[in-house]
Design an enzyme around this catalytic site. Structure first.
Site: not given
Length: 453
Positions: A99, A106, A286, A288
């Site tokens: 991200q 997200c 996640n 990220w």
């Protein structure tokens, strides 16, 4: 209370079925025809420039909410960023991307992570007949399902950068660009990149599949949620979950590694045997691309030494890639809700013999005309749009299943292009039991007590 008004159109007055907006014949978003535009590029020996999503601040942050210095941003084609750009490198994977730092999307990327598991659905969203190869013309297309219709979205491949680096989603492989181009196409549909800031996972899951969506508040789930998730995974459903909001601000990383107010992808459901006892596990990602749970069954957990070598080698990974396992017990404590989206809700039934059918209706709530309010407004409630649904008798294999055999979903169509400018109205529905069918034209029946809401 006046009698209810049931929406029923005489057969000879029913409109012809509109076949456009299907996967085979998607609607052209903003009337842009991919094939014609690409043909024009070859004819004029130029690369495509999208005038309807221009390379300027209007496509990034028209209301200046992201705090970006627009003078620093340069829109570059992938060939100006790397020497050998590729759309896909060694297949599509949930580990391909990270991200960006400037955009809180997200919810979108958690849905992308789920999308990568389903090759057929991925090919629908990102048609395979495009690349940076011989037929490259700086133009790409993606397909999304929007409020009952599939749309074909055309973009050029100019991407916003600062100092030659992508400022939003970027691939871990420097010359792979499918994540950034997919994000740009979705930003175009939303109105701008900034219009993707904050959202619900269910939005993107539906836009990727056109499927059936169910949402559970984990603490209030009245079913065996792990078993349901296990069936959903086998049915190739897309799943994502969200954590509780923090008391101070979003994206606070807790001591156990969980990020508050954050969306994650559910990437696996599995049962292991630990010291002769079954343990239900959930694997979570996640978006990220880093940052993981540090408790029981995490990458470094000693509990992995108490399962069989086969299970340990099959499940455990020591990579810091944002993906981790946790027990179902810890999952229910750390995550607030879960969204499941599938092409069919068959997974809701424990019997593999059950097959669902679906019907869709479209109508509108108009202030002063058909917006009759909730049941508290007894004098006007009957003016709300109403639809009669007949539930066919269940097969013997499906009778007695739980949950019940009807799923009702309500979706609000957007009246504006820019997603953040859309007014989300409080619109609900009630389901009533009707004792018998209405056969005579104009005949109506008073509803009984609401069956559910």
């Amino acid at each position: 209370m006046p009698p209810p008004r049931v929406n029923r159109i005489p057969r000879d007055e029913q409109p012809k079925i509109d076949r456009t907006g299907t996967l085979d014949d998607p609607l052209k978003f903003l009337d842009q025809d991919y094939q014609e535009l690409k043909k024009s590029c070859f004819k004029n020996n130029r690369r495509y420039v999208d005038e309807k999503f221009p390379s300027d601040s209007s496509s990034i942050d028209p209301k200046k909410k992201l705090g970006l210095d627009m003078e620093q941003i340069k829109w570059l084609r992938p060939s100006k960023i790397v020497a050998d750009p590729q759309l896909i490198v060694k297949g599509v994977s949930r580990f391909d991307y990270c991200q960006g730092s400037y955009l809180g999307n997200c919810w979108f990327l958690a849905s992308v992570g789920a999308l990568t598991f389903q090759e057929d659905v991925m090919d629908q969203v990102m048609p395979v007949d495009q690349s940076f190869g011989e037929d490259y013309a700086g133009i790409f297309r993606f397909r999304f399902w929007r409020f009952g219709k599939w749309i074909d979205v055309v973009i050029d491949d100019k991407l916003p950068t600062i100092d030659g680096e992508l400022i939003f989603v970027h691939s871990k492989t420097s010359n792979e660009f499918w994540p950034a181009l997919l994000e740009k196409a979705y930003a175009k549909v939303c109105g701008s990149y900034a219009d993707m800031h904050a959202g619900l996972v269910s939005e993107a899951l539906l836009d990727f599949t056109g499927g059936i969506h169910v949402h559970f508040e984990i603490a209030k789930a009245f079913i065996d949620l792990w078993s349901l998730m296990n069936r959903a995974e086998k049915a190739k459903a897309l799943m994502a979950c969200g954590t509780f909001l923090g008391k101070t601000s979003e994206n606070t990383v807790l001591p156990n590694g969980i990020v508050q107010g954050h969306a994650y992808t559910v990437t696996g459901v599995y049962k292991v045997t630990c010291q002769k006892k079954p343990v239900q596990l959930v694997r979570v990602l996640n978006p990220w691309g880093k940052g993981e749970w540090t408790g029981d069954w995490s990458d470094e957990s000693s509990l992995w030494d108490k399962v069989s070598v086969k299970e340990k080698s099959m499940c455990r990974s020591l990579a810091n890639d944002g993906e981790f396992w946790m027990s179902m017990e810890d999952f229910t404590k750390n995550f607030e809700d879960i969204d499941i989206c599938c092409l069919s809700p068959d997974f809701l039934d424990s019997s593999s013999e059950c097959r669902w059918t679906s019907t869709s209706y479209k109508d509108s709530w108009v202030d002063g005309t058909t917006a009759g309010g909730c049941l508290n407004n007894k004098d006007s409630f009957w003016t709300n749009p109403q639809f009669r649904v007949r539930i066919e008798e269940l097969d013997e294999e499906c009778s007695g299943q739980c949950p019940e055999n009807i799923l009702v979903s309500l979706m609000q169509d957007h009246e504006k292009r820019n997603r953040t400018e859309v007014s989300n109205y409080a619109i609900g529905f009630n389901v009533f039991v009707v004792n018998e069918r209405c056969e005579a034209p104009g005949q109506v029946l008073l509803p009984q007590t609401p069956h559910c809401k």
